[in-house]
Structures are given as C-alpha cells and as structure tokens.
Design an enzyme around this catalytic site. Structure first.
Site, PDB file in Angstrom:
ATOM      1  N   HIS A  28      47.518  29.174  53.130  1.00  0.00           N
ATOM      2  CA  HIS A  28      47.814  30.526  54.062  1.00  0.00           C
ATOM      3  C   HIS A  28      46.809  30.917  54.962  1.00  0.00           C
ATOM      4  O   HIS A  28      45.724  31.023  54.446  1.00  0.00           O
ATOM      5  CB  HIS A  28      47.853  31.806  52.824  1.00  0.00           C
ATOM      6  CG  HIS A  28      49.200  31.864  52.150  1.00  0.00           C
ATOM      7  ND1 HIS A  28      49.779  33.003  51.643  1.00  0.00           N
ATOM      8  CD2 HIS A  28      50.399  30.987  51.809  1.00  0.00           C
ATOM      9  CE1 HIS A  28      51.162  32.931  51.273  1.00  0.00           C
ATOM     10  NE2 HIS A  28      51.533  31.671  51.406  1.00  0.00           N
ATOM     11  N   TYR A  70      49.993  43.146  51.753  1.00  0.00           N
ATOM     12  CA  TYR A  70      49.249  44.194  51.005  1.00  0.00           C
ATOM     13  C   TYR A  70      49.819  45.578  51.688  1.00  0.00           C
ATOM     14  O   TYR A  70      49.395  45.742  52.916  1.00  0.00           O
ATOM     15  CB  TYR A  70      47.667  43.954  51.382  1.00  0.00           C
ATOM     16  CG  TYR A  70      47.010  43.004  50.695  1.00  0.00           C
ATOM     17  CD1 TYR A  70      46.456  43.219  49.353  1.00  0.00           C
ATOM     18  CD2 TYR A  70      47.136  41.666  50.912  1.00  0.00           C
ATOM     19  CE1 TYR A  70      45.784  42.132  48.641  1.00  0.00           C
ATOM     20  CE2 TYR A  70      46.499  40.617  50.328  1.00  0.00           C
ATOM     21  CZ  TYR A  70      45.928  40.808  48.964  1.00  0.00           C
ATOM     22  OH  TYR A  70      45.564  39.878  48.358  1.00  0.00           O
ATOM     23  N   PRO A  95      41.799  43.387  41.524  1.00  0.00           N
ATOM     24  CA  PRO A  95      42.457  42.466  41.988  1.00  0.00           C
ATOM     25  C   PRO A  95      42.706  42.429  43.483  1.00  0.00           C
ATOM     26  O   PRO A  95      43.326  41.427  44.018  1.00  0.00           O
ATOM     27  CB  PRO A  95      43.874  42.363  41.077  1.00  0.00           C
ATOM     28  CG  PRO A  95      44.074  43.456  40.580  1.00  0.00           C
ATOM     29  CD  PRO A  95      42.635  44.244  40.329  1.00  0.00           C
ATOM     30  N   LYS A 132      39.750  38.231  44.283  1.00  0.00           N
ATOM     31  CA  LYS A 132      38.264  37.626  43.890  1.00  0.00           C
ATOM     32  C   LYS A 132      37.726  37.197  42.759  1.00  0.00           C
ATOM     33  O   LYS A 132      36.791  36.648  42.558  1.00  0.00           O
ATOM     34  CB  LYS A 132      37.087  38.729  44.617  1.00  0.00           C
ATOM     35  CG  LYS A 132      37.303  38.693  46.149  1.00  0.00           C
ATOM     36  CD  LYS A 132      36.799  37.467  47.010  1.00  0.00           C
ATOM     37  CE  LYS A 132      36.808  37.409  48.397  1.00  0.00           C
ATOM     38  NZ  LYS A 132      37.801  36.134  48.514  1.00  0.00           N
ATOM     39  N   TYR A 148      37.784  37.498  52.792  1.00  0.00           N
ATOM     40  CA  TYR A 148      38.984  37.138  52.160  1.00  0.00           C
ATOM     41  C   TYR A 148      39.069  35.502  51.894  1.00  0.00           C
ATOM     42  O   TYR A 148      39.257  35.257  50.857  1.00  0.00           O
ATOM     43  CB  TYR A 148      40.140  37.462  52.790  1.00  0.00           C
ATOM     44  CG  TYR A 148      41.447  37.471  51.877  1.00  0.00           C
ATOM     45  CD1 TYR A 148      41.912  38.675  51.155  1.00  0.00           C
ATOM     46  CD2 TYR A 148      42.407  36.206  51.971  1.00  0.00           C
ATOM     47  CE1 TYR A 148      42.933  38.553  50.359  1.00  0.00           C
ATOM     48  CE2 TYR A 148      43.424  36.374  51.004  1.00  0.00           C
ATOM     49  CZ  TYR A 148      43.602  37.337  50.299  1.00  0.00           C
ATOM     50  OH  TYR A 148      44.685  37.351  49.504  1.00  0.00           O
TER      51      TYR A 148
HETATM   52  P1  RFL Z   1      39.132  34.468  31.218  1.00  0.00           P
HETATM   53  O1  RFL Z   1      40.356  34.044  32.002  1.00  0.00           O
HETATM   54  O2  RFL Z   1      39.365  35.737  30.810  1.00  0.00           O
HETATM   55  O3  RFL Z   1      38.830  33.631  30.102  1.00  0.00           O
HETATM   56  C1  RFL Z   1      37.972  33.878  28.972  1.00  0.00           C
HETATM   57  C2  RFL Z   1      38.530  32.914  27.602  1.00  0.00           C
HETATM   58  O4  RFL Z   1      37.557  33.257  26.664  1.00  0.00           O
HETATM   59  C3  RFL Z   1      38.234  33.403  25.340  1.00  0.00           C
HETATM   60  N1  RFL Z   1      37.351  34.433  24.292  1.00  0.00           N
HETATM   61  C4  RFL Z   1      36.700  33.781  23.542  1.00  0.00           C
HETATM   62  N2  RFL Z   1      36.884  32.689  23.062  1.00  0.00           N
HETATM   63  C5  RFL Z   1      35.470  32.236  21.887  1.00  0.00           C
HETATM   64  N3  RFL Z   1      35.172  33.241  21.631  1.00  0.00           N
HETATM   65  C6  RFL Z   1      35.316  34.638  21.771  1.00  0.00           C
HETATM   66  N4  RFL Z   1      34.669  35.673  21.335  1.00  0.00           N
HETATM   67  C7  RFL Z   1      36.065  34.995  22.790  1.00  0.00           C
HETATM   68  N5  RFL Z   1      36.651  35.968  23.547  1.00  0.00           N
HETATM   69  C8  RFL Z   1      37.346  35.649  24.548  1.00  0.00           C
HETATM   70  C9  RFL Z   1      39.581  34.136  25.990  1.00  0.00           C
HETATM   71  O5  RFL Z   1      40.637  34.090  24.724  1.00  0.00           O
HETATM   72  C10 RFL Z   1      39.900  33.550  27.241  1.00  0.00           C
HETATM   73  O6  RFL Z   1      40.765  32.305  26.769  1.00  0.00           O
HETATM   74  O7  RFL Z   1      37.802  34.528  32.049  1.00  0.00           O
HETATM   75  P2  RFL Z   1      37.216  33.424  33.170  1.00  0.00           P
HETATM   76  O8  RFL Z   1      37.564  31.993  32.549  1.00  0.00           O
HETATM   77  O9  RFL Z   1      35.894  33.915  33.518  1.00  0.00           O
HETATM   78  O10 RFL Z   1      38.269  33.428  34.256  1.00  0.00           O
HETATM   79  C11 RFL Z   1      38.453  34.677  34.852  1.00  0.00           C
HETATM   80  C12 RFL Z   1      39.885  34.970  35.669  1.00  0.00           C
HETATM   81  O11 RFL Z   1      40.720  34.675  34.489  1.00  0.00           O
HETATM   82  C13 RFL Z   1      39.896  36.321  36.156  1.00  0.00           C
HETATM   83  O12 RFL Z   1      38.737  36.719  36.939  1.00  0.00           O
HETATM   84  C14 RFL Z   1      41.100  36.467  37.312  1.00  0.00           C
HETATM   85  O13 RFL Z   1      42.238  36.236  36.527  1.00  0.00           O
HETATM   86  C15 RFL Z   1      41.243  37.596  37.970  1.00  0.00           C
HETATM   87  N6  RFL Z   1      42.368  37.771  38.884  1.00  0.00           N
HETATM   88  C16 RFL Z   1      42.309  37.196  40.204  1.00  0.00           C
HETATM   89  N7  RFL Z   1      41.352  36.566  40.672  1.00  0.00           N
HETATM   90  C17 RFL Z   1      41.467  35.929  42.058  1.00  0.00           C
HETATM   91  O14 RFL Z   1      40.521  34.871  42.144  1.00  0.00           O
HETATM   92  N8  RFL Z   1      42.479  35.930  42.502  1.00  0.00           N
HETATM   93  C18 RFL Z   1      43.671  36.680  42.281  1.00  0.00           C
HETATM   94  O15 RFL Z   1      44.747  36.542  42.990  1.00  0.00           O
HETATM   95  C19 RFL Z   1      43.667  37.252  40.791  1.00  0.00           C
HETATM   96  N9  RFL Z   1      44.739  38.145  40.409  1.00  0.00           N
HETATM   97  C20 RFL Z   1      43.646  38.604  38.472  1.00  0.00           C
HETATM   98  C21 RFL Z   1      44.589  38.735  39.382  1.00  0.00           C
HETATM   99  C22 RFL Z   1      43.429  39.308  37.262  1.00  0.00           C
HETATM  100  C23 RFL Z   1      44.728  39.896  36.919  1.00  0.00           C
HETATM  101  N10 RFL Z   1      44.407  40.570  35.760  1.00  0.00           N
HETATM  102  C24 RFL Z   1      45.552  40.871  34.588  1.00  0.00           C
HETATM  103  C25 RFL Z   1      43.195  40.962  35.012  1.00  0.00           C
HETATM  104  C26 RFL Z   1      45.715  39.210  38.932  1.00  0.00           C
HETATM  105  C27 RFL Z   1      45.706  39.974  37.689  1.00  0.00           C
HETATM  106  C28 RFL Z   1      46.816  40.877  37.349  1.00  0.00           C
HETATM  107  C1  PHB Z   2      48.923  37.174  42.658  1.00  0.00           C
HETATM  108  O1  PHB Z   2      49.698  36.426  43.346  1.00  0.00           O
HETATM  109  O2  PHB Z   2      48.749  37.591  41.496  1.00  0.00           O
HETATM  110  C2  PHB Z   2      47.893  38.191  43.391  1.00  0.00           C
HETATM  111  C3  PHB Z   2      47.439  37.771  44.947  1.00  0.00           C
HETATM  112  C4  PHB Z   2      46.524  38.487  45.783  1.00  0.00           C
HETATM  113  C5  PHB Z   2      45.654  39.520  45.021  1.00  0.00           C
HETATM  114  C6  PHB Z   2      45.955  39.854  43.674  1.00  0.00           C
HETATM  115  C7  PHB Z   2      47.040  38.998  42.857  1.00  0.00           C
HETATM  116  O3  PHB Z   2      44.990  40.159  45.622  1.00  0.00           O
END
Ligand code: RFL
Ligand code: PHB
Length: 389
Positions: free
Chosen positions: A72, A200, A292, A296, A384
């Site tokens: 993108h 957005y 989100p 980031k 971004y």
């Molecule tokens: P995770 O993915 O939460 O993984 C942590 C793992 O640790 C386990 N755990 C344990 N294991 C052992 N003992 C314990 N006591 C434990 N407690 C927990 C859990 O089961 C899990 O498997 O953290 P990690 O690896 O640091 O990764 C971070 C990302 O997952 C997170 O920052 C992103 O998903 C955030 N996020 C986005 N980030 C982006 O860079 N671009 C995006 O477009 C974006 N969109 C989003 C998002 C997060 C969202 N939600 C639902 C919070 C969109 C959404 C809706």
């Molecule tokens: C996504 O595709 O889940 C997504 C994309 C951009 C964002 C947050 C989530 O800023």
C-alpha cells in the site's frame, strides 16, 4: 532443562524472537499459556511496516508474505464530506504492506516446527524467579506436573495480561496509561475490499475504518460504546452504520456479506518503564499498548524484538553487554513516538463523549491543515510507514 533464553508467550513477539535467535545458534524455549489454535484464532493486526517485513526476511519466514501481501503506497482519510489521500510513496519513498497477524503467526509456527524449535503449549502458572540475579529460572505446570527451566535471560513476550510485567517490583516499575471512552467493533467478512487503499473515516456518528486481508477478505471497524457487546450488533446493523460513516461513493459500492468474525476491542494507550529488570526483558504488548488507529501495535513489538535480538547476539557473540544495558532506553525512545502518533490519530478521527463545539472546531482545523499542507502529510506518512529503528 536449561536454555540460554526462556521466552514467555507464543504470540508474534515471542515466536519472532525465538526464530531469530535459533537461526544464530542460541537455544530458546517458548512457553505459551494457550493452544496454538487459540493463538491463531485471534484476528488482530493487518498492516506491517517495512521494518517488520525486513525482520521477517532476516528470520527466514518471508516467502509466503512476499508472495501474498498487498503493498500500500497510500491511504484515504475522510472527515464528514472532506476526503483526501496521503501518498506514502511520494512523501517518504516507502510503503506499508497488508498481511494479517494470523498469517505472520502461522508462518512463524511453521518455521519453528521445521527447525525443531521448543514450544510448550498449555503452560500454566508460569513464574519467573531470580530475574535480578545471574541465575534466573522459570517454573510452570504442564501435563499435571511442575517443570523448571534454568536460563541466562527471560524474554517477557506474554502480552498485556501476562505475568512478566507483574514480576517487576512496583518500586521499580512506572506505568503510564490513558483509557479511551469507546471501543472498536470489528467485522471480518468474505467480501472484496471496498477500495484498494485503507479508508480512515471520521464522522458525526464516530470513527470507521475500511481495511482488508486479501482480495476476498475484508476487515471493517466502527467506533462503538464500551457498554455494547458484539452480539448486540446484527450484521445488518453493522453494515448500515458503517455506510453512514464513510464517504458516499464507497458506501454506494460496498459489498456486504455475513460476518465470519465479530468482536469488540477497548482502546488504550499504555507504557511501562523500564522495559528491563535484571535479566528479564519485556517486549511487545507486555510493555506497551497503543490504540489501533495508527496500526502500530504489532509494529512496535517488532522494533522491540529487533533491539533485543541484536543485544543478545552482541552478548553471546562479542561478549559485550552494551546492547542489553541500553535495550530499555532504545526501545522506549521509539515506543513513545508510536504512542504519540496513535494517540493523536485517535484524537483526530474519533468522537469523544465530552467534546464540545470548540473541541470539534479544533478537530476540523487539524483535518483541514492535514489536507492542505504537504509537510503535515509528510509527518503523518513518516509515522505511518514507520520511524527508523
Ligand atoms: P500477544 O499477541 O498478546 O501475544 C502474547 C502471548 O502470550 C500468551 N500469554 C502467556 N503465555 C504464558 N504465560 C502467561 N502467563 C501468559 N499470558 C499471556 C498469550 O496467550 C499470547 O499468545 O502479544 P505480542 O506477541 O506482543 O504481539 C502484539 C500484537 O498482538 C498486538 O500489538 C497487535 O495485534 C495490535 N494491533 C495492531 N498492530 C499493528 O501493528 N497493526 C494493526 O493493524 C493492528 N491492528 C491490533 C489491531 C490489535 C487489535 N486488538 C484486538 C487488540 C487491531 C485490533 C482490533
Ligand atoms: C486491520 O486491518 O485490522 C487494521 C488496519 C489498520 C489499523 C488497524 C487495524 O489502523
């Protein structure tokens, strides 16, 4: 059992770190509280910075991503009737890629399997001991018995609700937090994306985002009340509300279909300092959370892993602890900038319950400035696509 680095958490941070270290001959174990299916079932991030892509290449897990991702070069921003594009390529020479966190995690698990990486699922009651000594160890329960892992270092990659951060005493730890008074309701649907770039959208009725995973899988979000539950929203109500928040030309061409996933995420900004305590290092969501809006979260997790894996290589290969000693400082310097961008983009595009007429005029002036001013667009685009590591 003894390993060099014990990694708590088998999400993207923990898997990427273990893969990078294993390829350099450093012995690790990943302890994950849930099952692999559970970790792969969570629909989360979709946008990867080029720094993340580079790290996946360095980890030898980029083959499918390089084939299947979408590049993108820009994004659409709208605010009521106003609509404009921000061209990342023209403004920064860089881009982002669309490749879901689920796919990233799947590729990492496959690579760990292929290399015979040690991963324990369903690891219960994990406790970190002696992190402030030279002989740390981790204990956990699995298959009805207690286990102990001795190690040189512990990487806390266990997300926001994990144990690693809590292991750092409150006398050492400082936490900074902002909780937003709304959530995002997300829907995944097997329909073609409404547009070839993300949209957005700020509107009178609240924020909306049109995103995607591939040519027949779309991801949409709308700002919602924290008291809503995903079950309150029928698919029909979701599509209707989304159409009211995005520019008319996209609302008219949006293809709707049954949702294959629907969930609500609360929005939060959070940072803990320091990110190191003795031989324990925090990475990713264990140390910081962003709303989100700036895409980031996963990308800041990747920059932590970049700094930590280089610091550990420096320690094992050059017997130099400079990287380890400066890990927290280096990681936090980048994190706070990503926090600022995610916070300001959230403020720019959401409706807040306490916003008055003046606040709305300020929001609109910010949008007008961004639409009219190439330098402002360049600042947005640099943030971004991702600040340098
Ligand atoms: P995770 O993915 O939460 O993984 C942590 C793992 O640790 C386990 N755990 C344990 N294991 C052992 N003992 C314990 N006591 C434990 N407690 C927990 C859990 O089961 C899990 O498997 O953290 P990690 O690896 O640091 O990764 C971070 C990302 O997952 C997170 O920052 C992103 O998903 C955030 N996020 C986005 N980030 C982006 O860079 N671009 C995006 O477009 C974006 N969109 C989003 C998002 C997060 C969202 N939600 C639902 C919070 C969109 C959404 C809706
Ligand atoms: C996504 O595709 O889940 C997504 C994309 C951009 C964002 C947050 C989530 O800023």
């Amino acid at each position: 059992m003894r390993v060099q680095v014990a990694i708590i958490g088998g999400g993207p941070s923990g898997l990427l770190l273990s893969q990078l270290l294993h390829r350099k001959g450093i012995d690790t174990i990943v302890l994950e509280r849930k099952t692999r299916e559970y970790v792969l079932g969570r629909i989360r991030a979709g946008i990867l910075e080029t720094g993340f892509v580079e790290l996946m290449r360095e980890a030898g897990v980029a083959e499918r991503m390089d084939k299947e991702c979408f590049v993108h070069d820009g994004t659409v921003i709208s605010y009521g009737d106003i609509e404009f594009g921000i061209n990342f390529k023209e403004l920064t020479g860089s881009h982002v890629v669309v490749y879901g966190q689920t796919e990233v995690t799947r590729d990492l698990y496959d690579a760990r399997d292929a290399m015979g990486g040690k991963i324990v699922f369903n690891a219960d009651d994990i406790q970190i001991h002696g992190a402030d000594s030279d002989t740390p160890y981790v204990t956990y329960q699995a298959d009805g018995t207690g286990h102990r892992i001795d190690c040189d270092f512990v990487a806390g990659c266990d997300g926001f609700h994990g144990v690693s951060r809590q292991t750092i005493p409150l006398t050492v730890r400082r936490e900074y937090e902002k909780v937003y008074p709304f959530g995002w309701l997300g829907v995944l649907s097997e329909t073609p994306p409404v547009h070839d770039e993300l949209i957005y959208a700020g509107s009178e009725r609240g924020f909306a985002l049109c995103s995607m995973r591939n040519e027949n899988l779309s991801r949409y979000y709308i700002q919602c009340s924290l008291s809503d539950s995903a079950d309150d929203w029928t698919d029909q109500a979701f599509w209707q509300e989304l159409k009211r928040r995005i520019p008319a030309q996209y609302a008219a061409t949006l293809i709707t279909g049954p949702s294959v996933e629907k969930s609500i995420a609360a929005l939060r900004s959070f940072v803990t300092e320091p990110m190191r305590w003795g031989r324990l290092f925090l990475c990713g969501d264990a140390a910081h959370i962003v709303p989100p809006t700036g895409a980031k979260g996963l990308n800041t997790a990747a920059s932590d892993i970049h700094y930590l894996h280089n610091a550990l290589l420096q320690f094992y290969e050059d017997h130099d602890s400079e990287g380890i000693d400066r890990y927290s400082e280096k990681a936090l310097a980048r994190i706070w900038k990503a926090e600022r961008f995610s916070w300001s983009t959230t403020n720019l595009l959401h409706r807040f319950p306490e916003q008055n007429g003046f606040d709305l005029k300020m929001q609109k002036a910010d949008i007008d400035f961004l639409r009219e001013n190439k330098e402002a667009q360049s600042v947005f685009a640099q943030n971004y696509v991702g600040l340098p590591y």
